[in-house]
Design a protein around this motif. Structure first.
Motif, PDB file in Angstrom:
ATOM      1  N   ILE A  58     -36.390  28.191  61.291  1.00  0.00           N
ATOM      2  CA  ILE A  58     -36.031  28.796  59.881  1.00  0.00           C
ATOM      3  C   ILE A  58     -36.490  29.883  59.092  1.00  0.00           C
ATOM      4  CG2 ILE A  58     -34.930  27.636  58.166  1.00  0.00           C
ATOM      5  CD1 ILE A  58     -34.731  24.662  59.751  1.00  0.00           C
ATOM      6  N   PHE A  59     -35.648  30.562  59.024  1.00  0.00           N
ATOM      7  CA  PHE A  59     -36.065  31.601  57.229  1.00  0.00           C
ATOM      8  C   PHE A  59     -35.660  31.518  56.494  1.00  0.00           C
ATOM      9  CE2 PHE A  59     -37.872  35.014  55.941  1.00  0.00           C
ATOM     10  CZ  PHE A  59     -38.979  35.183  56.574  1.00  0.00           C
ATOM     11  N   THR A  60     -35.878  31.250  55.393  1.00  0.00           N
ATOM     12  CA  THR A  60     -35.816  30.827  54.108  1.00  0.00           C
ATOM     13  C   THR A  60     -35.925  32.478  53.269  1.00  0.00           C
ATOM     14  OG1 THR A  60     -35.694  28.164  53.879  1.00  0.00           O
ATOM     15  CG2 THR A  60     -35.300  29.955  52.563  1.00  0.00           C
ATOM     16  N   GLY A  61     -35.387  33.097  52.884  1.00  0.00           N
ATOM     17  CA  GLY A  61     -35.571  34.602  52.274  1.00  0.00           C
ATOM     18  C   GLY A  61     -34.749  35.123  51.507  1.00  0.00           C
ATOM     19  N   GLY A  62     -34.573  35.847  50.859  1.00  0.00           N
ATOM     20  CA  GLY A  62     -34.056  36.464  49.849  1.00  0.00           C
ATOM     21  C   GLY A  62     -34.125  38.098  49.537  1.00  0.00           C
ATOM     22  N   THR A  93     -40.296  29.066  58.195  1.00  0.00           N
ATOM     23  CA  THR A  93     -40.872  30.261  56.872  1.00  0.00           C
ATOM     24  C   THR A  93     -39.695  29.991  55.704  1.00  0.00           C
ATOM     25  OG1 THR A  93     -41.207  31.079  59.415  1.00  0.00           O
ATOM     26  CG2 THR A  93     -41.129  32.421  56.047  1.00  0.00           C
ATOM     27  N   ILE A  94     -40.535  30.034  54.447  1.00  0.00           N
ATOM     28  CA  ILE A  94     -39.862  30.838  52.981  1.00  0.00           C
ATOM     29  C   ILE A  94     -41.016  31.678  52.926  1.00  0.00           C
ATOM     30  CG2 ILE A  94     -41.753  28.694  51.847  1.00  0.00           C
ATOM     31  CD1 ILE A  94     -39.036  28.185  50.052  1.00  0.00           C
ATOM     32  N   GLU A  95     -40.620  32.788  52.192  1.00  0.00           N
ATOM     33  CA  GLU A  95     -40.826  34.096  51.487  1.00  0.00           C
ATOM     34  C   GLU A  95     -40.455  33.396  49.930  1.00  0.00           C
ATOM     35  OE1 GLU A  95     -38.414  37.689  53.518  1.00  0.00           O
ATOM     36  OE2 GLU A  95     -37.647  36.454  51.933  1.00  0.00           O
ATOM     37  N   ALA A  96     -41.784  33.758  49.085  1.00  0.00           N
ATOM     38  CA  ALA A  96     -42.321  34.090  48.070  1.00  0.00           C
ATOM     39  C   ALA A  96     -42.504  35.027  47.335  1.00  0.00           C
ATOM     40  CB  ALA A  96     -43.801  32.662  48.056  1.00  0.00           C
ATOM     41  N   ASN A  97     -42.556  34.792  46.358  1.00  0.00           N
ATOM     42  CA  ASN A  97     -43.234  35.932  45.357  1.00  0.00           C
ATOM     43  C   ASN A  97     -44.412  34.664  44.473  1.00  0.00           C
ATOM     44  OD1 ASN A  97     -41.966  37.997  46.888  1.00  0.00           O
ATOM     45  ND2 ASN A  97     -41.040  38.470  44.174  1.00  0.00           N
ATOM     46  N   PRO A  98     -45.285  36.464  44.346  1.00  0.00           N
ATOM     47  CA  PRO A  98     -45.888  35.274  43.475  1.00  0.00           C
ATOM     48  C   PRO A  98     -45.517  35.712  41.876  1.00  0.00           C
ATOM     49  CG  PRO A  98     -47.967  37.267  44.705  1.00  0.00           C
ATOM     50  CD  PRO A  98     -46.026  37.276  44.668  1.00  0.00           C
ATOM     51  N   GLY A  99     -45.872  34.649  40.859  1.00  0.00           N
ATOM     52  CA  GLY A  99     -45.586  34.194  39.737  1.00  0.00           C
ATOM     53  C   GLY A  99     -44.512  33.922  40.016  1.00  0.00           C
ATOM     54  N   THR A 100     -43.991  32.858  41.019  1.00  0.00           N
ATOM     55  CA  THR A 100     -42.961  31.762  40.660  1.00  0.00           C
ATOM     56  C   THR A 100     -43.214  30.860  41.617  1.00  0.00           C
ATOM     57  OG1 THR A 100     -41.546  32.891  42.831  1.00  0.00           O
ATOM     58  CG2 THR A 100     -41.338  33.671  40.834  1.00  0.00           C
ATOM     59  N   VAL A 101     -45.255  30.933  41.687  1.00  0.00           N
ATOM     60  CA  VAL A 101     -45.421  29.541  42.524  1.00  0.00           C
ATOM     61  C   VAL A 101     -46.284  28.503  41.662  1.00  0.00           C
ATOM     62  CG1 VAL A 101     -46.431  29.593  44.965  1.00  0.00           C
ATOM     63  CG2 VAL A 101     -44.851  31.205  45.128  1.00  0.00           C
ATOM     64  N   THR A 102     -45.982  27.329  42.251  1.00  0.00           N
ATOM     65  CA  THR A 102     -46.661  26.797  41.783  1.00  0.00           C
ATOM     66  C   THR A 102     -47.223  24.991  42.770  1.00  0.00           C
ATOM     67  OG1 THR A 102     -44.627  24.745  40.812  1.00  0.00           O
ATOM     68  CG2 THR A 102     -44.913  26.739  39.517  1.00  0.00           C
ATOM     69  N   GLU A 103     -48.246  24.729  42.131  1.00  0.00           N
ATOM     70  CA  GLU A 103     -48.630  23.397  43.739  1.00  0.00           C
ATOM     71  C   GLU A 103     -47.369  22.592  43.628  1.00  0.00           C
ATOM     72  OE1 GLU A 103     -52.362  22.179  41.849  1.00  0.00           O
ATOM     73  OE2 GLU A 103     -53.528  23.985  42.321  1.00  0.00           O
ATOM     74  N   GLU A 104     -46.403  22.476  42.807  1.00  0.00           N
ATOM     75  CA  GLU A 104     -45.712  21.509  42.822  1.00  0.00           C
ATOM     76  C   GLU A 104     -44.407  22.018  43.741  1.00  0.00           C
ATOM     77  OE1 GLU A 104     -42.148  18.644  40.270  1.00  0.00           O
ATOM     78  OE2 GLU A 104     -42.914  20.692  38.856  1.00  0.00           O
ATOM     79  N   LYS A 105     -44.311  22.980  43.746  1.00  0.00           N
ATOM     80  CA  LYS A 105     -43.306  23.379  44.555  1.00  0.00           C
ATOM     81  C   LYS A 105     -44.196  24.000  45.769  1.00  0.00           C
ATOM     82  CE  LYS A 105     -40.810  27.089  41.202  1.00  0.00           C
ATOM     83  NZ  LYS A 105     -40.636  28.028  41.290  1.00  0.00           N
ATOM     84  N   ILE A 106     -45.358  24.408  45.820  1.00  0.00           N
ATOM     85  CA  ILE A 106     -45.810  23.841  47.701  1.00  0.00           C
ATOM     86  C   ILE A 106     -45.697  22.740  48.240  1.00  0.00           C
ATOM     87  CG2 ILE A 106     -48.030  24.954  49.054  1.00  0.00           C
ATOM     88  CD1 ILE A 106     -48.251  26.600  46.980  1.00  0.00           C
ATOM     89  N   LYS A 110     -43.789  21.340  51.906  1.00  0.00           N
ATOM     90  CA  LYS A 110     -44.436  21.013  52.999  1.00  0.00           C
ATOM     91  C   LYS A 110     -43.899  19.355  53.197  1.00  0.00           C
ATOM     92  CE  LYS A 110     -48.644  20.673  53.913  1.00  0.00           C
ATOM     93  NZ  LYS A 110     -50.530  20.009  53.793  1.00  0.00           N
ATOM     94  N   ALA A 111     -43.326  19.209  51.879  1.00  0.00           N
ATOM     95  CA  ALA A 111     -42.381  17.824  52.134  1.00  0.00           C
ATOM     96  C   ALA A 111     -41.461  18.155  52.996  1.00  0.00           C
ATOM     97  CB  ALA A 111     -42.295  16.565  51.257  1.00  0.00           C
ATOM     98  N   ALA A 112     -40.659  19.009  52.780  1.00  0.00           N
ATOM     99  CA  ALA A 112     -39.580  20.132  53.460  1.00  0.00           C
ATOM    100  C   ALA A 112     -39.279  20.625  54.855  1.00  0.00           C
ATOM    101  CB  ALA A 112     -38.701  20.351  52.441  1.00  0.00           C
ATOM    102  N   GLY A 113     -40.693  20.088  55.157  1.00  0.00           N
ATOM    103  CA  GLY A 113     -41.249  20.522  56.577  1.00  0.00           C
ATOM    104  C   GLY A 113     -41.300  22.052  56.501  1.00  0.00           C
ATOM    105  N   VAL A 114     -41.650  22.681  55.360  1.00  0.00           N
ATOM    106  CA  VAL A 114     -41.773  23.942  55.615  1.00  0.00           C
ATOM    107  C   VAL A 114     -43.154  24.340  56.220  1.00  0.00           C
ATOM    108  CG1 VAL A 114     -42.741  26.483  54.441  1.00  0.00           C
ATOM    109  CG2 VAL A 114     -40.144  24.751  53.572  1.00  0.00           C
ATOM    110  N   ASN A 115     -44.128  25.351  57.375  1.00  0.00           N
ATOM    111  CA  ASN A 115     -45.051  24.652  58.077  1.00  0.00           C
ATOM    112  C   ASN A 115     -45.392  26.594  58.451  1.00  0.00           C
ATOM    113  OD1 ASN A 115     -43.691  26.171  59.788  1.00  0.00           O
ATOM    114  ND2 ASN A 115     -43.663  24.024  60.955  1.00  0.00           N
ATOM    115  N   ARG A 116     -44.247  27.485  57.300  1.00  0.00           N
ATOM    116  CA  ARG A 116     -44.641  29.174  57.138  1.00  0.00           C
ATOM    117  C   ARG A 116     -44.673  29.566  56.295  1.00  0.00           C
ATOM    118  NH1 ARG A 116     -43.112  34.134  58.699  1.00  0.00           N
ATOM    119  NH2 ARG A 116     -44.626  35.038  59.899  1.00  0.00           N
TER     120      ARG A 116
END
Length: 416
Positions: A58-62, A93-106, A110-116
């Protein structure tokens, strides 16, 4: 069960980058929430269609998927798991941009199963990030990187772009080494392409190809004050002081040197190039992207997302308003549907497979199409080998170093 890859498109970002022609743009929280609801409805509509498939990636992109709230990401992945059979060892996989990431989101990922996690850095130089129109600086990237590693995610990609306006081989090497020293498992490294409909096209336009070849000096003698009429798209990307010249694109020779330096430098850090623009540590190749090049079946979910199911290619509607209000079977909103002929599939087998450094297999071609590769493509195979662009062994056909540099020309030889 048949193998299936899933791509989930999140078409939102904080601000459009200067080079980006992807289906994405800013939107407020209300629109993002409506979109997630529509996405979940679409996912549910596939339950019966894909009951005999198992999902391997599964790849979550944008866009910028990391713009979504923790709850929104969990809703999407809960729907995916409820309506598809997802392999226990699936690459997610989930794509992430610096400036939009928080520890809560990460933690939610992980709880949703993201491993990359795939992080869009692009450059380690703040001035180059400003030129690209990125929303972050290098320090913010490092903060994001530390959060990802601190959360225990041990499979990460970093995206980089070279041949940025004003970039030199030295500044590119500094970006490469800084990034490689962080020891990500994977690096995606792309040359900047000037696409129509982007601020960079407004700045460099059709002259970009001339500039790459060193013939466009006159076209880029405009100063910043002469570019004021470009409007907001220019002002929000990069606005040098009045009288300062807009940086030129690196020429073709410099761009080629940067590409060659990339492979040599990354090899020092233990990375192997396994595809034209992708490098990985042993065993860390992106399984999802390899599926595209190997023509595995994949389903694109979300606005404008493309799919390949059996011998049919199709994509979702590009109309956001229609997507948000859409109801009824998902197939009502498929566009550009194309039934591939055997010749179409042969072409794709060749030009997609040749992107990988391992190339394509003659025995696999025979198994799939019931005819020897040499019988179909004997002339271009002989021509490309004679010109030093392909290396041909008993079972494999792959690009040479010379072939990689003009890969689009080589791929074109395999079109009927």
């Amino acid at each position: 069960m048949r193998e299936l890859e899933l791509y989930v498109h999140i078409p939102f970002c904080i601000r459009k980058c200067a080079y980006c022609d992807f289906l994405s743009g800013p939107a407020d929280e209300a629109v993002r929430e409506q979109y997630v609801d529509a996405l979940v409805r679409e996912i549910r509509s596939y339950r019966k269609w894909f009951a005999d498939y198992r999902v391997s990636t599964i790849f979550t992109g944008g866009g910028t998927p990391s713009i979504l709230s923790p709850g929104q990401i969990q809703d999407i992945f809960a729907a995916l798991r409820e309506n598809f059979t997802v392999d226990t060892g699936a690459e997610i996989t989930i794509e992430a941009n610096p400036g939009t990431v928080t520890e809560e989101k990460i933690r939610a990922w992980k709880a949703a199963g993201v491993n990359r996690v795939s992080i869009g850095l692009q450059s380690a130089k703040d001035e180059e990030l400003r030129m690209l129109g990125r929303i972050h600086d290098y320090r913010q990237f490092l903060d994001t990187w530390e959060m990802v590693r601190g959360a225990g995610i041990d499979n990460a990609n970093i995206d980089l772009i070279f041949a940025i306006p004003g970039q030199t081989p030295k500044s590119w090497e500094e970006t490469l080494r800084k990034t490689a020293e962080l020891s990500p498992e994977h690096l995606s490294v792309y040359s900047l392409i000037i696409e129509e409909g982007t601020p960079f096209y407004d700045m460099y336009g059709e002259a970009s190809e001339c500039m790459r070849s060193g013939n466009g000096e006159e076209e880029k003698e405009a100063t910043a004050d002469q570019r004021e009429h470009e409007g907001e798209s220019w002002a929000h990307v990069y606005k040098p002081p009045a009288g300062v010249r807009i940086p030129r694109l690196p020429d073709e020779e410099t761009e080629r040197r940067m590409y060659e330096d990339t492979a040599a430098i990354l090899q020092e850090y233990g990375y192997s190039r396994y595809e034209i623009s992708n490098y990985a540590k042993p065993g860390c190749e992106c399984r999802h992207n390899m599926g595209y090049w190997q023509r595995k079946e994949y389903l694109g979910i979300g606005l404008g997302a493309s799919s390949l199911i059996r011998n049919t290619r199709f994509c979702r509607s590009f109309d956001l308003t229609g997507y948000l209000s859409g109801a009824g079977p998902a197939e009502n909103f498929w566009e550009e549907r194309e039934e591939l002929t055997v010749k179409d599939e042969m072409e794709e087998f060749m030009f997609l497979g040749l992107r990988m450094m391992c190339g394509v297999s003659k025995s696999e071609f025979l198994r799939l199409f019931g005819i020897p590769m040499d019988q179909v493509y004997g002339e271009p195979l002989y021509k490309m080998e004679k010109n030093g662009l392909l290396e041909i062994t008993e079972d494999r056909v792959r690009l040479t170093e010379s072939g990689i540099h003009i890969s689009n020309y080589v791929f074109a030889q395999f079109l009927f």
